[in-house]
Design a protein around this motif. Structure first.
Motif: not given
Ligand SMILES: *Cc1c(COP(=O)(O)O)cnc(C)c1O
Length: 471
Positions: A61-76
């Motif tokens: 599974l991806p690291e927790i950071d991955f979920y955070v970065c992806q979420t930030e990218a979606l928000i942007k």
């Protein structure tokens, strides 16, 4: 499968994700439900990657950071303008996928004035009472085309639908089999006719239709003679169609309405720039059509709309059709159209005032020097990924206008190294400077005719970005 389910059960929960400090920060900046919805989307994506086997137990599974970065990218992404600009290197001037015409500054100014404030859109200034939103473009349209009256709707398809529904519903409309055309997927003449409520009566054959075919088909139930310009193809060889002029006597005698859908709606003779003749609106009207319909975003180069011109009594009847409420344009469209139409009062200046005509009229030497400039700039950057060279090519009008002959042009040809042309062109589209190209013989081609001078730096940035990611 079981190991996949194992992975699914190890996905971080929403509660755990919401406790991450970066996520808590996001929740302070944006509404929590907004952040949560995007977190959920990222989780869903990972979940379907597990189910499809894209993420395996081995890969983990991806690291927790991955979920955070992806979420930030979606928000942007969701907070920025989603209808992003594009650089059109495809060599198709009226590219429907890229929004057809780039608007002139005259149209842009009219558009932004209408957007920023109240306007006199549908008010009669003299009386203060409700006025006709169509009145603003009516004088210009009548001046430019020689028509008695005009009406503007959402696109040419709506124009044809409105005309057929108003005059042909529950009655018969005659059309030549040579004109039962499809213009880009969803506009198919037989389908539009059926939906309008008219009874389609086909006459003649694919390649030849005679006046007597029309004469024999007219019955007491006939109300319309429909003619459609076969915009995107040409029939050559043993071919005959009946000109509107020849249909006029029949129409008069039997009290029929001639509707001519000319499609691209040129207001100027395109032969002056070496293009094929495309029937002008003026010519279609003077031939004797009662109603002529055309697009606002083909050869007019305006906003998406459909324009109906012709006999005043008929236009007045169309205005009372209840469909009109569904088909009417908003202030943004009508203003941009107004800014566009004004340019045609001085047709000689079009290559200076109108970006579409600038592209059409530019001499090939000018286009070639633009291609050379692009190549020079591309050679200045760190670009170990593609060989760059110049070649001759052909620009197309697009949108089903002028299929037969293109315009000579100059191309920047990129031969990618260690990457397929498809992958390379996709990366260019996905860059921060979305560059659209076409692929020829496994090479990526940028047509310099459809590129504006102030877009050259974006082309360079797009290529540089792709080269950087790859290295
Ligand atoms: C393009 C075209 C249409 C469709 O016009 P839109 O403005 O795209 O809806 C209809 N008829 C003809 C002949 C055309 O060329």
């Amino acid at each position: 499968m079981s190991s996949n389910h194992n992975l699914l059960s190890k996905l971080p929960s929403m509660t755990v994700l919401l406790q991450q400090s970066d996520v808590m920060e996001l929740c302070e900046k944006y509404p929590e439900s907004f952040v949560q919805a995007r977190l959920r989307k990222v989780l869903d994506n990972v979940r379907s990657d597990i189910l499809s086997g894209w993420i395996s137990a081995q890969k983990g599974l991806p690291e927790i950071d991955f979920y955070v970065c992806q979420t930030e990218a979606l928000i942007k992404r969701d907070l920025s303008n989603r209808i992003q600009f594009a650089v059109n290197g495809t060599g198709v001037i009226l590219h429907t996928g890229l929004g057809r015409a780039a608007l002139s500054s005259s149209a842009q100014e009219a558009l932004s004035e209408a957007a920023a404030r109240y306007s006199i859109l549908a008010t009669n200034r003299e009386t203060g009472k409700r006025g006709d939103r169509n009145s603003h473009n009516d004088d210009l349209l009548c001046d430019l085309t020689g028509a008695e009256a005009s009406l503007v709707v959402n696109n040419n398809s709506a124009a044809v639908m409105l005309a057929l529904n108003t005059f042909g519903e529950g009655r018969e409309s005659i059309i030549s089999r040579g004109e039962l055309v499809e213009i880009g997927g969803s506009f198919r003449v037989p389908d539009v006719m059926r939906r309008s409520g008219t009874v389609m009566v086909e006459v003649g054959t694919t390649n030849r239709t005679h006046l007597r075919d029309y004469e024999e088909a007219v019955t007491d139930a006939t109300s319309v003679l429909l003619k459609v310009h076969p915009s995107n193809y040409r029939i050559e060889g043993f071919h005959k169609e009946v000109a509107i002029r020849e249909l006029c006597d029949l129409a008069k005698e039997r009290n029929l309405i001639i509707i001519h859908d000319i499609g691209s709606g040129a207001l100027v003779d395109l032969r002056q720039w070496g293009l094929d003749y495309e029937p002008t609106v003026q010519a279609a009207l003077s031939e004797g059509a009662d109603i002529v319909t055309f697009s606002g975003d083909k050869m007019l180069g305006g906003p998406q709309c459909g324009i109906i011109v012709g006999r005043r009594d008929l236009i007045e009847v169309m205005k009372t059709n209840p469909l009109m409420r569904a088909f009417r344009c908003g202030k943004l469209t009508l203003s941009a159209l107004n800014g566009t139409l004004r340019l045609f009062l001085d047709p000689e200046k079009l290559p200076e005032t109108h970006p579409i005509y600038a592209m059409i009229a530019a001499p090939v030497e000018i286009v070639r020097s633009r291609a050379r400039k692009i190549i020079r700039k591309l050679k200045e950057i760190e670009n170990g990924m593609a060989a760059v060279e110049i070649a001759d090519g052909i620009t197309e009008m697009g949108s089903g206008s002028l299929p037969a002959r293109g315009i000579p042009s100059s191309l920047v040809v990129l031969t990618p190294d260690g990457l397929s042309a498809e992958k390379f062109s996709s990366a260019l589209r996905m860059s921060d400077y979305p560059l659209f190209t076409r692929i020829e013989n496994d090479r990526v081609v940028i047509d310099a005719r459809t590129v504006a001078d102030d877009e050259i730096s974006w082309i360079v940035k797009a290529v540089a970005q792709v080269a950087e990611v790859k290295s």
